[in-house]
Design a protein around this motif. Structure first.
Motif, mmCIF file in Angstrom:
data_model
loop_
_atom_site.group_PDB
_atom_site.id
_atom_site.type_symbol
_atom_site.label_atom_id
_atom_site.label_comp_id
_atom_site.label_asym_id
_atom_site.label_seq_id
_atom_site.Cartn_x
_atom_site.Cartn_y
_atom_site.Cartn_z
ATOM 1 N N LYS A 210 0.832 -1.209 0.000
ATOM 2 C CA LYS A 210 0.000 0.000 0.000
ATOM 3 C C LYS A 210 0.861 1.251 0.000
ATOM 4 O O LYS A 210 0.495 2.271 -0.578
ATOM 5 N N THR B 103 2.211 1.761 -3.527
ATOM 6 C CA THR B 103 1.206 2.246 -4.472
ATOM 7 C C THR B 103 0.626 3.596 -4.056
ATOM 8 O O THR B 103 -0.392 4.026 -4.581
ATOM 9 N N CYS B 104 1.258 4.236 -3.084
ATOM 10 C CA CYS B 104 0.862 5.588 -2.651
ATOM 11 C C CYS B 104 -0.521 5.632 -2.019
ATOM 12 O O CYS B 104 -1.180 6.671 -2.059
ATOM 13 N N TYR B 105 -0.987 4.539 -1.485
ATOM 14 C CA TYR B 105 -2.278 4.611 -0.786
ATOM 15 C C TYR B 105 -2.069 5.033 0.664
ATOM 16 O O TYR B 105 -2.819 5.834 1.202
ATOM 17 N N LEU B 106 -1.028 4.480 1.276
ATOM 18 C CA LEU B 106 -0.684 4.862 2.642
ATOM 19 C C LEU B 106 0.705 5.469 2.628
ATOM 20 O O LEU B 106 1.618 4.897 2.046
ATOM 21 N N ALA B 107 0.844 6.618 3.283
ATOM 22 C CA ALA B 107 2.185 7.186 3.378
ATOM 23 C C ALA B 107 2.874 6.558 4.584
ATOM 24 O O ALA B 107 2.260 6.434 5.636
ATOM 25 N N GLN C 188 1.025 10.958 -8.252
ATOM 26 C CA GLN C 188 0.146 10.673 -9.392
ATOM 27 C C GLN C 188 0.915 10.004 -10.531
ATOM 28 O O GLN C 188 0.411 9.081 -11.162
ATOM 29 N N LYS D 32 1.546 6.409 -9.459
ATOM 30 C CA LYS D 32 0.326 5.608 -9.543
ATOM 31 C C LYS D 32 0.025 5.229 -10.990
ATOM 32 O O LYS D 32 -0.473 4.142 -11.257
ATOM 33 N N ASN D 33 0.336 6.149 -11.913
ATOM 34 C CA ASN D 33 0.029 5.874 -13.314
ATOM 35 C C ASN D 33 0.942 4.814 -13.914
ATOM 36 O O ASN D 33 0.597 4.176 -14.905
ATOM 37 N N TYR E 77 -1.905 -2.287 -9.956
ATOM 38 C CA TYR E 77 -2.012 -2.798 -8.584
ATOM 39 C C TYR E 77 -3.253 -3.657 -8.434
ATOM 40 O O TYR E 77 -4.343 -3.282 -8.841
ATOM 41 N N PRO F 8 -5.176 -5.057 -5.371
ATOM 42 C CA PRO F 8 -5.217 -5.049 -3.903
ATOM 43 C C PRO F 8 -5.591 -6.430 -3.348
ATOM 44 O O PRO F 8 -6.077 -7.296 -4.072
ATOM 45 N N ALA G 261 -5.501 -4.221 -13.543
ATOM 46 C CA ALA G 261 -4.137 -3.858 -13.165
ATOM 47 C C ALA G 261 -3.225 -3.747 -14.386
ATOM 48 O O ALA G 261 -2.247 -3.016 -14.373
ATOM 49 N N GLU H 243 -9.539 1.956 -2.031
ATOM 50 C CA GLU H 243 -8.115 1.676 -2.230
ATOM 51 C C GLU H 243 -7.805 1.538 -3.716
ATOM 52 O O GLU H 243 -6.773 1.982 -4.198
ATOM 53 N N LEU H 244 -8.742 0.919 -4.417
ATOM 54 C CA LEU H 244 -8.575 0.733 -5.855
ATOM 55 C C LEU H 244 -8.503 2.081 -6.569
ATOM 56 O O LEU H 244 -7.615 2.323 -7.385
ATOM 57 N N LEU I 88 -7.991 5.139 -5.290
ATOM 58 C CA LEU I 88 -6.939 6.061 -4.855
ATOM 59 C C LEU I 88 -5.541 5.558 -5.193
ATOM 60 O O LEU I 88 -4.569 6.276 -5.019
ATOM 61 N N THR I 89 -5.420 4.306 -5.699
ATOM 62 C CA THR I 89 -4.120 3.884 -6.209
ATOM 63 C C THR I 89 -4.064 4.026 -7.719
ATOM 64 O O THR I 89 -3.088 3.653 -8.353
ATOM 65 N N LYS I 90 -5.143 4.543 -8.312
ATOM 66 C CA LYS I 90 -5.091 5.006 -9.701
ATOM 67 C C LYS I 90 -4.630 6.459 -9.641
ATOM 68 O O LYS I 90 -4.622 7.055 -8.555
ATOM 69 N N PRO I 91 -4.276 7.041 -10.794
ATOM 70 C CA PRO I 91 -3.834 8.445 -10.708
ATOM 71 C C PRO I 91 -4.969 9.395 -10.348
ATOM 72 O O PRO I 91 -5.417 10.195 -11.153
ATOM 73 N N VAL I 92 -5.456 9.276 -9.130
ATOM 74 C CA VAL I 92 -6.550 10.109 -8.640
ATOM 75 C C VAL I 92 -6.144 10.619 -7.267
ATOM 76 O O VAL I 92 -5.742 9.829 -6.416
ATOM 77 N N ARG J 298 -5.880 8.688 6.983
ATOM 78 C CA ARG J 298 -5.369 7.315 6.968
ATOM 79 C C ARG J 298 -3.847 7.276 6.978
ATOM 80 O O ARG J 298 -3.237 6.292 7.378
ATOM 81 N N ASN J 299 -3.223 8.379 6.503
ATOM 82 C CA ASN J 299 -1.765 8.415 6.445
ATOM 83 C C ASN J 299 -1.130 8.694 7.795
ATOM 84 O O ASN J 299 0.071 8.555 7.952
#
Lengths: 309, 244
Positions: A46, A49-53, A71, A74-75, A79, A81, A147, B85-86, B88-92, B238-239
């Motif tokens: 996570k 994939t920049c979901y959690l810092a 961004q 992520k591009n 991923y 999950p 993915a 999670e899906l 926010l792990t895209k370029p969003v 969440r971070n």
């Protein structure tokens, strides 16, 4: 694109899910991420994939830090999950369209990419069904399709083969291996055979810390140290043979495998081999060898040894 | 902007796929239609003047209840099913996600208000209507809706339980809708004015009367931005260290 993880720590409350973890994955490498449940595999993924810092440390993907341009990272990542969340009320095709557009794939390329994904992931017969109506195996394929749809440089797969039947597992593994030739792949699993079959390198993580890093054979060598020989000796009393083996200088332990068959498991002391001594013993006593087979340490044993409490 | 629109369109589509949008449209048009044309006490014919006030009065209350029902699932459901999670792990980014959610409901409200234009046309054809007041009424209703949507998105981001999100949105909403106005009446002077400034009804009424004042616009936009930034802040949390 390389993934470089530098000293990341992630806390959930007082508990450290990931504790000062560092590793790197190179382009064209498939790294298997192995560990018991709750070891910190998913949390690390996570973070990548920049979901959690992470609370501390830095992650670079293709030379870009996650703090610099998430961004862009992520591009370039595909991923999947852990629990494979999907919009269950959407038809497969519409869902893939949504993902393709959000990745900024050009309009005239979208349908081409979707067609390619449908073919690669074997979704031809299901593409107009709602995702909620699909079986678990097909959902997993949809997860993989989303993915892969933007042809990412880096693939992060969190337990990609859960819920698939053995045929599908083999297919998916082959797919991952094929993709892994040109891309960077990080996949997690707690099925050891899977990691051994798919990955170039294995990383074992336990309680948020990396406990082993290397190829499957590296890990074996590390854990080996001890030589184990499956030995069959005929021509003498079982008890006498066992005692004689036990008295050998290099032998640490002798186990009787099957009563009445004169079959033993001989564990040598660390770093020593007792094959010659056993042979000499037989010559000496006039016994004869029916079997002398080195036993490979299984990956399961290494895993258990490294992650046992 | 493109990303926001993609998210908004997906969400809007899922409103229509799940029938929620149709139920909302039918109920909204049914309620407002009944009270504007048929109710008797206070409807268009009872008043004997060509004005849209009856409609805006009903819309004011109907939207107050409908909007939380539409917004409650926006973030809560994504969080519950893990799809957040899906996405926010895209370029969003978190902000794009929140704005996309906000716009999806806003578009749905725009559609439902567009479907009430026949009311306006009908009333205009039976008597001399104040066109300015009718249009500002629509603008006021849109602004008020946007404010409640933003509150709803914020409430939805706080919980993964949709019912909790719904009730929370109503709870926060009722303060702006009713309570601030009522409390303000018990105070005089500056304090009363300050509390009254927070009441949506005052700003709404002044706009529907045909006066678009910068003060009112500032109020509505403040509520909208505050709600959306609040929702983003909740997502970013969440971070820090909590378990999401």
């Amino acid at each position: 694109m390389d993934i470089v993880v530098e000293h990341i720590t992630k806390r959930y409350g007082p508990q450290k899910a990931v504790d000062d973890v560092s590793f790197a994955v190179r382009t064209g490498e498939i790294l298997g991420f192995l560990g018991p449940n709750g070891a910190g595999k998913s949390t690390t993924m996570k973070a990548i994939t920049c979901y959690l810092a992470p609370n501390e440390g830095n992650i670079m993907v293709g030379g870009i830090s996650i703090y610099e341009d998430p961004q862009a990272i992520k591009n370039s990542i595909g991923y999947l999950p852990e629990s494979n969340p999907l919009y269950t009320d959407m038809p497969v095709i519409n869902y893939l369209q949504f993902i393709a557009r959000i990745h900024g794939i050009e309009k005239n390329q979208v349908n081409k990419r979707i067609a390619a994904m449908v073919e690669v992931c074997g979704l031809e017969g299901e593409k107009h069904k709602k995702i909620g109506e699909l079986s678990k195996g097909f959902r997993q394929r949809v997860g993989l399709a989303q993915a892969l749809i933007h042809d990412p440089e880096v693939l992060v797969l969190d337990e990609p083969t859960t819920g698939l039947d053995p045929n599908q597992i083999v297919e998916i593994r082959e797919l991952i291996r094929k993709i892994g030739k040109e891309k960077t792949v990080l996949l997690s699993s707690h099925i050891l055979a899977e990691v051994e079959a798919t990955c170039d390198r294995i990383l074992i993580i336990n309680k948020g810390k990396i406990v082993a890093d290397g190829t499957a054979s590296d890990l074996r060598k590390r854990a080996e140290g001890k030589e184990i020989l499956k030995t069959g000796i005929h021509g003498g009393e079982e008890k006498a043979v066992q005692d004689a083996l036990r008295d050998l200088k290099n032998v640490e332990m002798v186990e009787l495998l099957a009563r009445g068959e004169n079959l033993f498991e001989v564990h040598s002391k660390v770093g020593q081999s007792s094959a010659k001594a056993i042979f000499d013993l037989c010559v000496d006593r006039g016994w004869y060898l029916t079997q002398l087979t080195p036993t490979e340490t299984r990956l399961e044993d290494i895993f258990r040894e490294l992650t046992a409490n | 902007m493109r990303t926001i629109m993609i998210i908004a369109c997906r969400e809007l589509r899922s409103f229509f796929d799940s029938l929620l949008a149709y139920i909302m449209l039918i109920a909204f048009l049914g309620f407002t239609g009944f009270f504007t044309w048929l109710f008797g006490n206070g409807d268009v014919f009872f008043r004997g003047e060509a004005s849209m006030d009856a409609f805006f009065g009903v819309a004011y209350w109907t939207l107050f209840f409908f909007i939380p029902a539409l917004t409650m699932r926006l973030v809560a459901e994504e969080r519950n099913s893990g799809t957040i999670e899906l996405v926010l792990t895209k370029p969003v980014s978190d902000m794009q996600f929140v704005w996309g959610k906000f716009l999806s409901v806003f578009f749905l409200i725009c559609i439902s208000l567009a479907l009430t234009l026949p009311y306006y046309i009908t009333i205009a054809s039976i008597g001399p209507i104040d066109h300015g007041a009718a249009w500002t009424g629509y603008i006021g209703t849109l602004l008020m809706s946007a404010a409640y949507i933003s509150i709803g998105v914020f409430a939805s981001s706080l919980s993964s339980n949709q019912i909790v999100s719904f009730l929370l949105a109503l709870l926060i909403g009722i303060f702006f809708h009713l309570l601030f106005g009522m409390i303000a009446r018990n105070f005089t002077g500056t304090l009363g004015n300050v509390i009254n400034w927070f009441s949506i009804s005052g700003h709404y009424q002044s706009i529907t009367r045909g006066v678009i004042d910068t003060k009112d616009l500032i109020f509505f936009f403040s509520v909208i931005f505050l709600g959306l930034f609040g929702a983003e802040a909740v997502l970013v949390r969440r971070n820090l260290s909590s378990n999401h």
